[in-house]
Scaffold this active site. Structure first.
Site, PDB file in Angstrom:
ATOM      1  N   ARG A  76      22.511  17.745 -18.849  1.00  9.93           N
ATOM      2  CA  ARG A  76      21.678  16.765 -18.131  1.00  9.93           C
ATOM      3  C   ARG A  76      20.229  16.831 -18.615  1.00  9.93           C
ATOM      4  O   ARG A  76      19.590  15.798 -18.848  1.00  9.93           O
ATOM      5  CB  ARG A  76      21.759  17.040 -16.628  1.00  9.93           C
ATOM      6  CG  ARG A  76      20.819  16.184 -15.768  1.00  9.93           C
ATOM      7  CD  ARG A  76      21.097  16.490 -14.298  1.00  9.93           C
ATOM      8  NE  ARG A  76      20.006  16.101 -13.424  1.00  9.93           N
ATOM      9  CZ  ARG A  76      19.823  14.875 -12.929  1.00  9.93           C
ATOM     10  NH1 ARG A  76      20.654  13.901 -13.254  1.00  9.93           N
ATOM     11  NH2 ARG A  76      18.814  14.615 -12.114  1.00  9.93           N
ATOM     12  N   HIS A 135      16.138  10.601  -9.971  1.00  6.16           N
ATOM     13  CA  HIS A 135      15.044  11.393  -9.424  1.00  6.16           C
ATOM     14  C   HIS A 135      14.137  10.530  -8.556  1.00  6.16           C
ATOM     15  O   HIS A 135      13.787   9.424  -8.947  1.00  6.16           O
ATOM     16  CB  HIS A 135      14.188  11.969 -10.555  1.00  6.16           C
ATOM     17  CG  HIS A 135      14.731  13.228 -11.128  1.00  6.16           C
ATOM     18  ND1 HIS A 135      14.209  13.791 -12.272  1.00  6.16           N
ATOM     19  CD2 HIS A 135      15.738  14.043 -10.740  1.00  6.16           C
ATOM     20  CE1 HIS A 135      14.877  14.893 -12.557  1.00  6.16           C
ATOM     21  NE2 HIS A 135      15.803  15.062 -11.642  1.00  6.16           N
ATOM     22  N   TYR A 160       7.630   6.888  -7.677  1.00  4.88           N
ATOM     23  CA  TYR A 160       8.952   6.313  -7.941  1.00  4.88           C
ATOM     24  C   TYR A 160       8.923   4.795  -7.836  1.00  4.88           C
ATOM     25  O   TYR A 160       8.446   4.234  -6.871  1.00  4.88           O
ATOM     26  CB  TYR A 160       9.953   6.880  -6.930  1.00  4.88           C
ATOM     27  CG  TYR A 160      11.337   6.330  -7.084  1.00  4.88           C
ATOM     28  CD1 TYR A 160      12.176   6.794  -8.083  1.00  4.88           C
ATOM     29  CD2 TYR A 160      11.805   5.350  -6.227  1.00  4.88           C
ATOM     30  CE1 TYR A 160      13.453   6.289  -8.223  1.00  4.88           C
ATOM     31  CE2 TYR A 160      13.078   4.835  -6.357  1.00  4.88           C
ATOM     32  CZ  TYR A 160      13.894   5.319  -7.360  1.00  4.88           C
ATOM     33  OH  TYR A 160      15.161   4.816  -7.502  1.00  4.88           O
ATOM     34  N   ARG A 174      24.392  14.923 -12.546  1.00  4.74           N
ATOM     35  CA  ARG A 174      24.377  16.258 -11.961  1.00  4.74           C
ATOM     36  C   ARG A 174      25.814  16.755 -11.858  1.00  4.74           C
ATOM     37  O   ARG A 174      26.761  15.969 -11.832  1.00  4.74           O
ATOM     38  CB  ARG A 174      23.751  16.230 -10.568  1.00  4.74           C
ATOM     39  CG  ARG A 174      22.302  15.784 -10.522  1.00  4.74           C
ATOM     40  CD  ARG A 174      21.796  15.804  -9.082  1.00  4.74           C
ATOM     41  NE  ARG A 174      20.378  15.459  -8.981  1.00  4.74           N
ATOM     42  CZ  ARG A 174      19.904  14.247  -8.747  1.00  4.74           C
ATOM     43  NH1 ARG A 174      20.767  13.225  -8.578  1.00  4.74           N
ATOM     44  NH2 ARG A 174      18.606  14.018  -8.671  1.00  4.74           N
ATOM     45  N   LYS A 228      21.822  12.560  -4.729  1.00  6.97           N
ATOM     46  CA  LYS A 228      21.261  13.289  -3.596  1.00  6.97           C
ATOM     47  C   LYS A 228      20.847  12.321  -2.496  1.00  6.97           C
ATOM     48  O   LYS A 228      20.385  11.224  -2.765  1.00  6.97           O
ATOM     49  CB  LYS A 228      20.052  14.107  -4.052  1.00  6.97           C
ATOM     50  CG  LYS A 228      20.414  15.317  -4.908  1.00  6.97           C
ATOM     51  CD  LYS A 228      19.192  16.168  -5.199  1.00  6.97           C
ATOM     52  CE  LYS A 228      19.579  17.427  -5.961  1.00  6.97           C
ATOM     53  NZ  LYS A 228      18.390  18.274  -6.250  1.00  6.97           N
ATOM     54  N   HIS A 287      23.885  21.537 -16.272  1.00  3.79           N
ATOM     55  CA  HIS A 287      22.479  21.151 -16.171  1.00  3.79           C
ATOM     56  C   HIS A 287      21.805  21.121 -17.537  1.00  3.79           C
ATOM     57  O   HIS A 287      20.862  20.351 -17.747  1.00  3.79           O
ATOM     58  CB  HIS A 287      21.713  22.085 -15.238  1.00  3.79           C
ATOM     59  CG  HIS A 287      20.322  21.605 -14.939  1.00  3.79           C
ATOM     60  ND1 HIS A 287      20.076  20.445 -14.233  1.00  3.79           N
ATOM     61  CD2 HIS A 287      19.112  22.099 -15.289  1.00  3.79           C
ATOM     62  CE1 HIS A 287      18.769  20.253 -14.150  1.00  3.79           C
ATOM     63  NE2 HIS A 287      18.165  21.242 -14.782  1.00  3.79           N
TER      64      HIS A 287
END
Length: 302
Positions: free
Chosen positions: A245, A268, A277, A150, A174, A242
């Site tokens: 990415r 993610h 996940y 990112r 994140k 982006h």
């Protein structure tokens, strides 16, 4: 009005007057509401009418319209008509609860940004030059595409973030979640070339990517430099972090069937809304990366 009962027809006529006189809606809006009610009435089960329809029936109708490809705007209009109809029946004492209250129209997924094909990316990354700015920008673009970072992740990298011997970069994503991502051989070579210049820039900051004055590059500066190189390389699409990415993710998925590996490489929680996940060990990630990424393979001696 199709196979509606006399009572339904009478109620719709009263509803039309209600919209005009009491709600004081425009003739155009009233027409649209009546059109929507007539349309949805044809989608209800045979034993269900506009007068005894339940919440689950409206949910089914909205889902049907969504599957037919109705736009979000059209779905929103349909839902407004349904809700107003419920409010009218409630006002007339014909129902105890508005079955459409609290319903929301299904949202269509936002289209993913268009990725760049491998040829376009190869052309973008073939920039030449030995000046510090060119070497720095090439290293950034190679790293964006090599590792799918990112913008904020790349901007936050420090000199110690890259392990050149292991071909890895440690990224803070994140939620302050740290992950280790492989770095392809092209990106390593570009980073090493930039590092020679970086060490000559007087700088108290430990940032990997800095300005000529030694300050950490801002997000806006990185975006501006990407766009500049896209123009200079005469690409038909606007280049931004982006897009690199997203291209990384697309090309990896095209070359590899391992969705979960790419999911973890991207950092993610969910790459797909239906995919739970799962954590994979780094050795497996590196193996998938090396076999799938176009610029991960070691360069052949010429």
């Amino acid at each position: 009005m199709g196979d509606m009962s006399d009572l339904e027809v009478t109620c719709l006529q009263d509803y039309e007057r209600y919209l005009h006189s009491e709600r004081q809606l425009s003739a155009h809006t009233v027409h649209n509401y009546l059109y929507e009610l007539n349309r949805v009435s044809t989608l209800l089960p045979k034993d269900v009418t506009l007068l005894n329809v339940g919440r689950e029936h409206w949910q089914q109708v909205l889902a049907k319209l969504h599957r037919k490809g109705l736009s979000p705007r059209s779905l929103s209009l349909c839902l407004s008509a349904i809700k107003q109809w419920g409010e009218f029946l409630l006002r007339e004492g014909m129902i105890a609860v508005n079955p459409a209250k609290g319903l929301s129209a299904p949202k269509q997924a936002k289209p993913l940004p268009k990725n760049m094909d491998v040829d376009s990316l190869t052309h973008l990354l073939e920039i030449e030059g030995t000046d510090p700015l060119t070497l720095r920008d090439k290293a950034m673009m190679e790293l964006f595409y090599s590792s799918g970072l990112r913008l904020a992740e790349l901007a936050a990298l420090n000199l110690s973030s890259v392990q050149y011997d292991l071909r890895e970069v440690r990224v803070l994503g994140k939620g302050n979640k740290e992950r280790i991502v492989p770095v392809g051989s092209y990106a390593i070579k570009a980073l090493e070339a930039w590092l020679v210049c970086r060490q000559q820039i007087p700088c108290e900051d430990c940032a990997l990517f800095v300005t000529g004055k030694g300050r950490r590059l801002s997000h806006r500066s990185i975006q501006s430099r990407m766009a500049k190189w896209g123009q200079e390389q005469a690409l038909s699409v606007r280049v931004h972090p982006h897009k690199l990415r997203h291209s990384f993710a697309t090309h990896m998925l095209e070359s590899s069937a391992d969705l979960r590996a790419v999911q973890e490489l991207l950092g993610h929680a969910n790459l797909s809304t239906t995919q739970i996940y799962t954590s994979l060990d780094f050795q497996h990630l590196a193996k998938v990366y090396d076999s799938a990424h176009p610029r991960a393979k070691k360069q052949q001696d010429k």
